[in-house]
Design an enzyme around this catalytic site. Structure first.
Site: not given
Ligand SMILES: [Fe+2]
Length: 437
Positions: A367, A331, A337, A361, A288
């Protein structure tokens, strides 16, 4: 009363409440109709390039110089501005919170602002702050403007009404609003208690992201943004105007309502947007795209592709990718974030991240899906699945987000958040098959 709106993003709008109150063919006639004063509100320097030049002409009962008098200091100790560094002892980490509690005392929208993070520098007009608002009282004779930035408002509980000098925006969870820097407004509560998230953008204004190869449609379409038609009140009672200016607050008393704009035209204006009108684009075979594919609005930093702020949502959508780990992957990120959940469940964290909750994060901190989410995803039968009843979002910035003391000490912080990854097993066993037991 039903309030009306004009569709479009960044249009050159025009609107009048009384026939002929908006001058035609000129901005500043010698004697504007109805005895109004003409006034320009500039959101960009006069000389900004045409594509980013923003200003509106307001035709009002009194000019804004009459809407401020002598200022006195005002105190909103929980609304912080960047840089706000080192005011708590909490060690570095990935953090998550349950919802910010509703206030027990009468609290309006401004007093109910609780800063969770700040980033960049308000004096340098770079960066942002992420806040949660909680309120149970309408502003009646109190008004506010923020000289420090525009406000992106994301309601999570309860409907509100933003009564601004350029018109009225009614807002409920599932919608967002943006109030430009300097705009005078007050907030009325439609419901008894309200809560939501706010991104205070110190930098260049939020705008629509380019779509690249996606083409001319999808994601957030310009016509779904709504700017309010003009609305004014002629109220000759004692009122107050509070200003946030370079991180400090100041209040001034006036003898009338400052919401007195009878007509206006221009492209510097508040707007709202229904997140349900976002047309998501995603993977239709495998893998994705990065979450940037769900960017609703972006605030550029001056460095191409490196946003001061991205406002990203995770809306309901179909998951159809074959041979793919469908939740967000693990990630680490140069961007920081701040996430919130408006309603439903977030697919990487089905437990623990609840509506009204927050996760943070930060710069280069790892995370990804929790242990349960990972197990479920690698075992899943990959038929098409509708991810429904969900609306999470992210305020993402190029700057590290510094946690406030309020955020660090908030009793709803989940001290055990880090444990959500504790049960991720080592699956490497030296064979190509690995250990997927
Ligand atoms: Fe991330």
């Amino acid at each position: 009363m039903a309030f009306s709106y004009m569709p479009g993003f960044g249009n050159d709008f025009e609107t009048e409440t009384l026939p002929g109150s908006l001058p035609q063919g000129r901005n500043s006639p010698q004697r504007p109709a109805y005895g109004l004063y003409a006034e320009q509100l500039s959101g960009s320097p006069f000389t900004a390039p045409r594509g980013t030049n923003e200003r509106s002409w307001l035709y009002r009962i009194r000019p804004s110089v009459k809407h401020t008098g002598r200022f006195k200091p005002a105190d909103y100790p929980l609304w912080k501005s960047a840089p706000n560094v080192g005011d708590h002892e909490l060690a570095l980490g990935q953090y998550r919170w349950n919802p910010v509690p509703m206030p027990k005392e009468p609290t309006d929208f401004i007093a109910g602002m609780r800063s969770i993070t700040t980033a960049g520098d308000v004096l340098g007009q770079t960066g942002m702050a992420a806040h949660v608002y909680v309120a149970n009282r309408s502003m009646v004779d109190d008004h506010f403007f923020n000289a420090d930035g525009e406000l992106l408002i994301v309601p999570q509980v309860g409907a509100l009404r933003f009564v601004t000098e350029m018109g009225v925006i009614e807002l409920r969870p599932g919608e967002i609003a943006v109030l430009p820097r300097g705009l005078v407004f007050k907030v009325e509560l439609v419901d008894a208690e309200v809560r939501g998230y706010v991104c205070e953008n110190y930098g260049a204004k939020l705008t629509l992201p380019d779509r690249g190869p996606i083409g001319a449609n999808c994601l957030a379409n310009p016509r779904d943004f709504k700017t309010p038609c003009a609305w004014f009140e002629e109220k000759e009672t004692p009122c107050r105007l509070t200003v946030k200016w370079c991180g400090n607050f100041h209040v001034t008393e006036i003898g009338h309502s400052p919401l007195d704009v009878v007509a206006w035209h221009g492209n510097y204006a508040p707007y709202k947007y229904d997140l349900a009108t976002f047309s998501p684009v995603g993977a239709i075979l495998f893998d994705h795209p990065d979450p940037s594919i769900f960017t609703v609005l972006t605030a550029p930093s001056g460095e191409e592709g490196t946003a001061n702020i991205d406002f990203v949502i995770f809306p309901p959508r179909w998951l159809v990718a074959e041979d793919t780990f469908r939740p967000p992957w693990y990630h680490r990120n140069i961007m920081s974030e701040f996430m919130g959940l408006i309603h439903g469940q977030y697919d990487a964290k089905e437990e623990g991240f609840v509506p009204g909750g927050i996760s943070l994060h930060n710069l280069m901190l790892a995370h990804g899906p929790d242990s349960t989410g990972f197990e479920k995803a690698f075992r899943a039968d990959l038929k098409p699945v509708k991810l429904d009843n969900t609306m999470a979002f992210m305020f993402e910035t190029r700057f590290p987000q510094m946690l406030t003391r309020y955020g660090a000490e908030l009793e709803t912080r989940q001290d055990n958040y880090i444990d959500c990854w504790a049960d991720l097993k080592k699956r490497f066993n030296g064979t190509p098959e690995g250990d997927w037991s």
